[in-house]
Design a protein around this motif. Sequence first.
Motif, PDB file in Angstrom:
ATOM      1  N   HIS A 298     -13.978   0.201  -5.786  1.00  0.00           N
ATOM      2  CA  HIS A 298     -12.730  -0.492  -5.475  1.00  0.00           C
ATOM      3  C   HIS A 298     -12.265  -1.296  -6.689  1.00  0.00           C
ATOM      4  O   HIS A 298     -13.064  -1.756  -7.487  1.00  0.00           O
TER       5      HIS A 298
ATOM      6  N   SER B 216      -1.244   1.179   7.040  1.00  0.00           N
ATOM      7  CA  SER B 216      -1.962   0.862   5.804  1.00  0.00           C
ATOM      8  C   SER B 216      -3.085   1.867   5.553  1.00  0.00           C
ATOM      9  O   SER B 216      -3.320   2.274   4.404  1.00  0.00           O
ATOM     10  N   CYS B 217      -3.773   2.284   6.611  1.00  0.00           N
ATOM     11  CA  CYS B 217      -4.846   3.278   6.442  1.00  0.00           C
ATOM     12  C   CYS B 217      -4.290   4.615   5.965  1.00  0.00           C
ATOM     13  O   CYS B 217      -4.838   5.242   5.052  1.00  0.00           O
TER      14      CYS B 217
ATOM     15  N   CYS C   8       2.151   1.866  -3.440  1.00  0.00           N
ATOM     16  CA  CYS C   8       1.088   2.428  -4.286  1.00  0.00           C
ATOM     17  C   CYS C   8       0.887   3.910  -3.965  1.00  0.00           C
ATOM     18  O   CYS C   8       0.676   4.729  -4.867  1.00  0.00           O
ATOM     19  N   GLU C   9       0.955   4.237  -2.685  1.00  0.00           N
ATOM     20  CA  GLU C   9       0.767   5.623  -2.258  1.00  0.00           C
ATOM     21  C   GLU C   9       1.825   6.537  -2.851  1.00  0.00           C
ATOM     22  O   GLU C   9       1.527   7.651  -3.313  1.00  0.00           O
TER      23      GLU C   9
ATOM     24  N   LEU D  11      -6.363  -3.068   0.564  1.00  0.00           N
ATOM     25  CA  LEU D  11      -7.131  -2.967   1.801  1.00  0.00           C
ATOM     26  C   LEU D  11      -8.281  -3.973   1.795  1.00  0.00           C
ATOM     27  O   LEU D  11      -8.583  -4.607   2.816  1.00  0.00           O
TER      28      LEU D  11
ATOM     29  N   CYS E   9      -3.354   4.409   2.292  1.00  0.00           N
ATOM     30  CA  CYS E   9      -4.522   4.422   1.405  1.00  0.00           C
ATOM     31  C   CYS E   9      -5.161   5.809   1.332  1.00  0.00           C
ATOM     32  O   CYS E   9      -5.572   6.270   0.261  1.00  0.00           O
TER      33      CYS E   9
ATOM     34  N   CYS F  12      -5.390   8.023  -2.080  1.00  0.00           N
ATOM     35  CA  CYS F  12      -6.659   8.573  -2.584  1.00  0.00           C
ATOM     36  C   CYS F  12      -6.560  10.083  -2.750  1.00  0.00           C
ATOM     37  O   CYS F  12      -7.087  10.655  -3.709  1.00  0.00           O
TER      38      CYS F  12
ATOM     39  N   ALA G 147      -4.148   0.588  -4.021  1.00  0.00           N
ATOM     40  CA  ALA G 147      -4.067   0.709  -2.563  1.00  0.00           C
ATOM     41  C   ALA G 147      -5.372   0.247  -1.911  1.00  0.00           C
ATOM     42  O   ALA G 147      -5.378  -0.505  -0.925  1.00  0.00           O
ATOM     43  N   LEU G 148      -6.497   0.671  -2.499  1.00  0.00           N
ATOM     44  CA  LEU G 148      -7.800   0.247  -1.987  1.00  0.00           C
ATOM     45  C   LEU G 148      -8.005  -1.254  -2.166  1.00  0.00           C
ATOM     46  O   LEU G 148      -8.594  -1.924  -1.307  1.00  0.00           O
TER      47      LEU G 148
ATOM     48  N   TRP H 143      -4.076   4.913  -6.254  1.00  0.00           N
ATOM     49  CA  TRP H 143      -5.103   4.767  -5.237  1.00  0.00           C
ATOM     50  C   TRP H 143      -5.968   3.525  -5.436  1.00  0.00           C
ATOM     51  O   TRP H 143      -6.404   2.894  -4.458  1.00  0.00           O
TER      52      TRP H 143
ATOM     53  N   ALA I 298       0.828  -1.211   0.000  1.00  0.00           N
ATOM     54  CA  ALA I 298       0.000   0.000   0.000  1.00  0.00           C
ATOM     55  C   ALA I 298       0.858   1.256   0.000  1.00  0.00           C
ATOM     56  O   ALA I 298       0.549   2.240  -0.683  1.00  0.00           O
TER      57      ALA I 298
END
Length: 247
Positions: A244, A192-193, A165-166, A178, A196, A200, A174-175, A171, A162
């Motif tokens: 997603h 991880s939150c 990806c960030e 999750l 993400c 986003c 990343a989702l 995004w 994640a």
Amino acid sequence: MLIAELRQESVQMDVICYSAAISACEKGEQWQKAMALLSQLLESKLEMNAISYNAGISACEKSGKWEQALSLLGQLLEAKVEPDIIGFSAGISACANCGQWEPALYLLNDLRKARLEANHISCSAAVSACGNGGQWEWALSLLRESRDAKLKQDVTCYCAGASACEKDGQWQWALSLLDQLRDIELEADVTSCNACISACAKGGQWQWALSLLSDSRHARLEPDVSATAQGSARARRSGSGSKHYRC
């Protein structure tokens, strides 16, 4: 040092004694002392084994000395000592800690050439190396491979994916990661939150960013305040939410 005292007393040392001492240095994160003991072991003409090398590699890994860890792995192979998964995993982890994704992938390939099977530790370390190096495509590819091989997976490797990806504003992926965490019944953590939410934000997906922020609060996680505030503000300026995606 006890080893030196024993040698002065003319006590006959064997590879087991040296390996135990090197392991003690590993646990104490004394990589230089571990390397010195390995040099003494080589000079002693005793038959080396993978255990002593592995302890030295792990000592270097815990101290962030990835180049020294790889050097020891190279010495192990040159000495025609049969390698095992422990040494390779420690070497890959050393690379992961420093974001050295290319050497980590080379080691993963060398592991397979040695006819060893990668386990969840070596795969997670390789994913982390790619994640820390911002190589999101490689990180996702390795995650897929580990899933296909039905290896155990943990939150750490998904966080690394994640985060990768960030860094590139991916995004959707990343989702997806999750979602996959939830599918395998693992709970997302703050890292991880945050990754993400930030992904986003970079993609202009303000609805998802705010939704994730709300979810993290309900889960009693404490997201990074500055990151989420900046991300939410940036995300509001453009874009709208989307569905997603899955890897």
